[in-house]
Design a protein around this motif. Sequence first.
Motif, PDB file in Angstrom:
ATOM      1  N   SER A  12      28.194  34.474  42.818  1.00  0.00           N
ATOM      2  CA  SER A  12      28.932  35.418  43.646  1.00  0.00           C
ATOM      3  C   SER A  12      28.330  35.464  45.058  1.00  0.00           C
ATOM      4  N   ALA A  38      43.884  34.058  35.936  1.00  0.00           N
ATOM      5  CA  ALA A  38      42.666  34.464  35.263  1.00  0.00           C
ATOM      6  C   ALA A  38      42.941  34.584  33.769  1.00  0.00           C
ATOM      7  N   GLN A  41      45.712  36.858  32.028  1.00  0.00           N
ATOM      8  CA  GLN A  41      46.578  37.418  33.064  1.00  0.00           C
ATOM      9  C   GLN A  41      47.648  36.404  33.476  1.00  0.00           C
ATOM     10  N   SER A  60      44.045  40.721  48.122  1.00  0.00           N
ATOM     11  CA  SER A  60      42.748  40.599  47.442  1.00  0.00           C
ATOM     12  C   SER A  60      41.904  39.444  47.987  1.00  0.00           C
ATOM     13  N   ARG A  86      33.744  36.186  44.677  1.00  0.00           N
ATOM     14  CA  ARG A  86      33.442  37.341  43.831  1.00  0.00           C
ATOM     15  C   ARG A  86      33.742  36.963  42.392  1.00  0.00           C
ATOM     16  N   PRO A  87      33.125  37.653  41.447  1.00  0.00           N
ATOM     17  CA  PRO A  87      33.411  37.323  40.030  1.00  0.00           C
ATOM     18  C   PRO A  87      34.897  37.419  39.671  1.00  0.00           C
ATOM     19  N   ASP A  88      35.628  38.319  40.311  1.00  0.00           N
ATOM     20  CA  ASP A  88      37.057  38.419  39.973  1.00  0.00           C
ATOM     21  C   ASP A  88      37.894  37.306  40.600  1.00  0.00           C
ATOM     22  N   ASP A  89      37.253  36.359  41.289  1.00  0.00           N
ATOM     23  CA  ASP A  89      37.946  35.154  41.742  1.00  0.00           C
ATOM     24  C   ASP A  89      37.962  34.089  40.649  1.00  0.00           C
ATOM     25  N   THR A  90      37.260  34.343  39.552  1.00  0.00           N
ATOM     26  CA  THR A  90      37.227  33.394  38.443  1.00  0.00           C
ATOM     27  C   THR A  90      38.625  33.211  37.871  1.00  0.00           C
ATOM     28  N   ALA A  91      39.079  31.945  37.852  1.00  0.00           N
ATOM     29  CA  ALA A  91      40.437  31.662  37.401  1.00  0.00           C
ATOM     30  C   ALA A  91      40.665  30.163  37.419  1.00  0.00           C
ATOM     31  N   THR A 119      34.754  29.178  38.637  1.00  0.00           N
ATOM     32  CA  THR A 119      34.018  30.224  37.935  1.00  0.00           C
ATOM     33  C   THR A 119      32.983  30.804  38.881  1.00  0.00           C
ATOM     34  N   GLU A 122      27.875  36.389  38.376  1.00  0.00           N
ATOM     35  CA  GLU A 122      27.177  37.481  39.064  1.00  0.00           C
ATOM     36  C   GLU A 122      25.892  36.999  39.707  1.00  0.00           C
TER      37      GLU A 122
END
Length: 122
Positions: A12, A38, A41, A60, A86-91, A119, A122
Amino acid sequence: QVLESGGASVQSGESLTISCTMYEFTAPKYCLAWFRQAPGQGREEIVDLDNNEISWYRSSVKGRFTASQKDVGGSLTFSLQMHPTRPDDTATYFCAVNVDTYFCGATNMDYWGKGIQVTISE
């Protein structure tokens, strides 16, 4: 054919650039887009760019991701610089192109890549 590259695992905050190349691409009017999906989702469009360099970014990723395109000898490369990640970019990230139009959208893209994994830990 849409060929993606650059998928990786990074920490991250680090930078990552992913690209897709379309060989022998001669369409005078087109829209390029990156989508991502993701785990668990739906697929979402995060950025698009047309041949007039008009761009759109999902909120985002706005301010963190930058899309660009480069035509070299009839091959078009569409890149996405990601920073900070960021971790929520993992997809899984998908590149897609629509020809003969300036519009992009998940339901009407003409050509899709197979997807590459990004991926962010953190």
